[in-house]
Design a protein around this motif. Structure first.
Motif, mmCIF file in Angstrom:
data_model
loop_
_atom_site.group_PDB
_atom_site.id
_atom_site.type_symbol
_atom_site.label_atom_id
_atom_site.label_comp_id
_atom_site.label_asym_id
_atom_site.label_seq_id
_atom_site.Cartn_x
_atom_site.Cartn_y
_atom_site.Cartn_z
ATOM 1 N N TYR A 92 -67.537 -20.297 -21.926
ATOM 2 C CA TYR A 92 -67.450 -20.478 -20.467
ATOM 3 C C TYR A 92 -66.746 -19.264 -19.882
ATOM 4 O O TYR A 92 -66.137 -18.465 -20.609
ATOM 5 N N ASP A 93 -66.832 -19.103 -18.560
ATOM 6 C CA ASP A 93 -66.196 -17.971 -17.894
ATOM 7 C C ASP A 93 -64.740 -18.319 -17.610
ATOM 8 O O ASP A 93 -64.448 -19.133 -16.725
ATOM 9 N N TYR A 95 -62.386 -17.015 -16.073
ATOM 10 C CA TYR A 95 -61.790 -16.763 -14.760
ATOM 11 C C TYR A 95 -62.146 -17.851 -13.741
ATOM 12 O O TYR A 95 -61.573 -17.911 -12.652
ATOM 13 N N LEU A 96 -63.106 -18.707 -14.099
ATOM 14 C CA LEU A 96 -63.527 -19.734 -13.141
ATOM 15 C C LEU A 96 -62.644 -20.979 -13.230
ATOM 16 O O LEU A 96 -62.350 -21.446 -14.331
ATOM 17 N N TYR A 98 -62.728 -24.221 -13.526
ATOM 18 C CA TYR A 98 -63.683 -25.307 -13.800
ATOM 19 C C TYR A 98 -63.183 -26.674 -13.337
ATOM 20 O O TYR A 98 -63.908 -27.451 -12.734
ATOM 21 N N LEU A 101 -63.440 -27.047 -9.551
ATOM 22 C CA LEU A 101 -64.796 -27.076 -8.997
ATOM 23 C C LEU A 101 -65.600 -28.264 -9.515
ATOM 24 O O LEU A 101 -66.569 -28.683 -8.880
ATOM 25 N N TYR A 143 -61.399 -19.148 -4.612
ATOM 26 C CA TYR A 143 -62.719 -19.331 -5.219
ATOM 27 C C TYR A 143 -63.635 -18.114 -5.080
ATOM 28 O O TYR A 143 -64.706 -18.101 -5.668
ATOM 29 N N TYR A 146 -60.630 -15.373 -6.937
ATOM 30 C CA TYR A 146 -60.041 -15.974 -8.145
ATOM 31 C C TYR A 146 -58.527 -15.756 -8.238
ATOM 32 O O TYR A 146 -57.972 -15.631 -9.337
ATOM 33 N N VAL B 3 -70.862 -25.682 -12.401
ATOM 34 C CA VAL B 3 -69.767 -24.919 -11.799
ATOM 35 C C VAL B 3 -70.182 -23.454 -11.603
ATOM 36 O O VAL B 3 -69.899 -22.842 -10.572
ATOM 37 N N GLU B 4 -70.899 -22.910 -12.572
ATOM 38 C CA GLU B 4 -71.332 -21.508 -12.459
ATOM 39 C C GLU B 4 -72.251 -21.317 -11.246
ATOM 40 O O GLU B 4 -72.163 -20.330 -10.530
ATOM 41 N N PHE B 6 -72.348 -23.198 -8.615
ATOM 42 C CA PHE B 6 -71.552 -23.358 -7.397
ATOM 43 C C PHE B 6 -70.762 -22.078 -7.113
ATOM 44 O O PHE B 6 -70.625 -21.654 -5.967
ATOM 45 N N ASP B 7 -70.293 -21.473 -8.176
ATOM 46 C CA ASP B 7 -69.577 -20.201 -8.011
ATOM 47 C C ASP B 7 -70.500 -19.156 -7.369
ATOM 48 O O ASP B 7 -70.076 -18.371 -6.524
ATOM 49 N N VAL B 10 -70.629 -19.815 -3.681
ATOM 50 C CA VAL B 10 -69.418 -19.344 -2.988
ATOM 51 C C VAL B 10 -69.441 -17.821 -2.901
ATOM 52 O O VAL B 10 -69.034 -17.221 -1.902
#
Lengths: 185, 300
Positions: A92-93, A95-96, A98, A101, A143, A146, B3-4, B6-7, B10
């Motif tokens: 997974y990323d 920096y997000l 999760y 969100l 968002y 970050y 989530v990706e 949605f990112d 944004v």
């Protein structure tokens, strides 16, 4: 120096353009890159790549929103680099945010979603404009840039708890808004 | 949606929003230290204020307070205070002791809402803290709700006021602004009612969240001012945003009647500290004024 003058320097192919860009946007670019890459050297390199990219694209580009333009480039380069560097082990990323969100979205991967992203970006922009300036800034800093809650709190001279509670309320409102607008997220 | 994804949505927000958020600068060390210094000053003076405040059996002074006079008798004239003003509230709470310290309006009127209603709660805090908590303002979800909260409880009428001085803090360092606020608050805590017609109003520094809401006043304009919610201060004493609690707004902005206003007679830019202290005895802002008007509005 204002953005118009900096862009004019790029158009004249004057190398002071890069220096002025760094002077005005260096810290912002670095922070954005660092928020994604989490490594000073990588972030610095990413910022330098950004300047090169801007130099190569202006001309022909003449951006109306230079700040957003340069931030988009930094962000794209940083994410690209992050994904390249972590390709073999990334699940997974990192920096997000999760957890946060996940409150807004279902988590289901619907191919139809890709088609509505641009439209939904507009809807989110519209919704943000209905929020107070401070809330809007918090949301975008969290968002889009970050930033952490602590960083945002520091910038706005408020407590991290205030940032968390404001963002939490905003996520609820955003979800309600998007559902009301007919988005099945 | 993931989530990706949605990112990504944004990420596509309008550039104006990205630029707006970019235009915020981190706190410098200088402002950080200034914040701590201001908080320390407020707390220290608040404690002194609490200790020096005349208790139950002491008459309430109406004389202007100056720092030099702290240890001296502060009674120049006395006013008749209704018994209710020093009567403890029937509900025992943590604020009970404070109710002895701060004059309160009579509680006999059947229509008066003194400290709470379904929509609004106004509480008295210790002098070291900021005095008012307005739940409706704190809980406001939208700008409109915020304004409604303000309109409900917070416009302050100070009769016979003919002058408002607006003190702006320098943009880079909010210290002067905070110091001004602190001065105003301490005078409030003492409950002084100086024989003056001047108000010093501190305006939050320009990094403050809703600077757009603060109109640019000029001499001759009508203005009103009010206390903003400051509950966060109790939760986090370092949250100096709470001290930026004095707003000045045009009457039209929150829709109050014309005679609730005061007139701007002078504007002081980036006032040095000495000037702020020089104005100390001219501050005229009391709990009673605030509460009285809040009750009037709530009963309309």
């Amino acid at each position: 120096m204002n953005d118009t003058s900096i862009i004019a320097l790029y158009w004249k192919r004057d190398e002071r353009a890069v220096k002025e860009t760094d002077k005005k946007y260096g810290k912002l670019c670095y922070r954005l890159a660092d928020n994604i890459l989490k490594r000073r050297e990588d972030a610095e390199e990413c910022v330098n790549d950004t300047y090169q990219r801007v130099w190569d694209s202006i001309p022909d580009d003449r951006p109306d929103h230079f700040t957003a333009y340069i931030c988009q480039i930094v962000k794209r380069l940083a994410i690209s680099r992050y994904r390249h560097d972590t390709a073999s082990k990334r699940r997974y990323d990192a920096y997000l945010p999760y957890d946060e969100l996940a409150e807004v979205v279902s988590g289901k991967d619907d191919p139809e979603d890709a088609h509505i992203i641009a439209e939904m970006s507009d809807a989110i922009s519209d919704w943000l404009m209905t929020e107070s300036k401070r809330s809007r800034i918090m949301f975008v800093r969290r968002y889009w840039y970050y930033d952490t809650a602590e960083q945002i709190a520091d910038m706005l001279h408020i407590s991290p708890a205030t940032v968390w509670s404001t963002l939490s309320r905003m996520r609820k409102r955003l979800k309600e808004y998007l559902q009301k607008e007919g988005y099945d997220i | 949606m993931t989530v990706e994804m949605f990112d990504n949505t944004v990420n596509g927000i309008r550039p104006e929003l990205i630029e707006e958020a970019a235009d915020i600068r981190p706190t410098t060390d200088r402002t950080r230290y200034a914040k701590y210094a201001a908080v320390a000053a407020v707390l220290a003076i608040g404690i002194i204020g609490w200790a020096l405040w005349p208790h139950n059996d002491a008459p309430i002074s109406t004389a202007p307070h100056t720092p030099a006079a702290v240890s001296e008798p502060r009674i120049e004239t006395t006013v008749s205070v209704p018994e209710e003003t020093t009567t403890a509230p029937t509900t025992v709470s943590e604020t009970e002791e404070i109710s002895y310290l701060i004059p309160q309006p009579p509680q006999s009127s059947s229509n008066e809402i003194l400290f709470s209603s379904d929509e609004v709660t106004v509480e008295i805090c210790p002098p070291a803290a900021v005095p008012m908590i307005c739940e409706s303002i704190m809980e406001a979800q939208t700008r409109e709700e915020f304004r409604q909260g303000i309109a409900a409880v917070a416009d302050t009428v100070v009769k016979d006021v003919t002058e408002v001085r607006i003190v702006y803090g320098p943009k880079e360092s909010p210290y002067t602004t905070y110091k001004t606020l602190y001065t105003v608050q301490i005078l409030e805590c003492y409950g002084n009612i100086p024989e003056t017609d001047t108000i010093v109003v501190a305006v939050p520094d320009s990094s403050y969240e809703d600077m757009d809401d603060i109109p640019n006043f000029k001499v001759g304009d009508e203005a009103l001012f009010f206390l903003r919610d400051t509950a966060a201060l109790e939760k986090d004493p370092m949250d100096l945003k709470s001290y930026s609690g004095y707003y000045v707004m045009s009457p039209a902005d929150i829709g109050v009647v014309k005679n609730d206003t005061v007139t701007v007679d002078s504007i002081i830019s980036a006032s040095p500290d000495e000037q702020v202290y020089a104005n100390q005895s001219k501050v005229d802002l009391t709990f009673d004024d605030f509460r009285s008007k809040a009750n009037d509005l709530l009963n309309k």
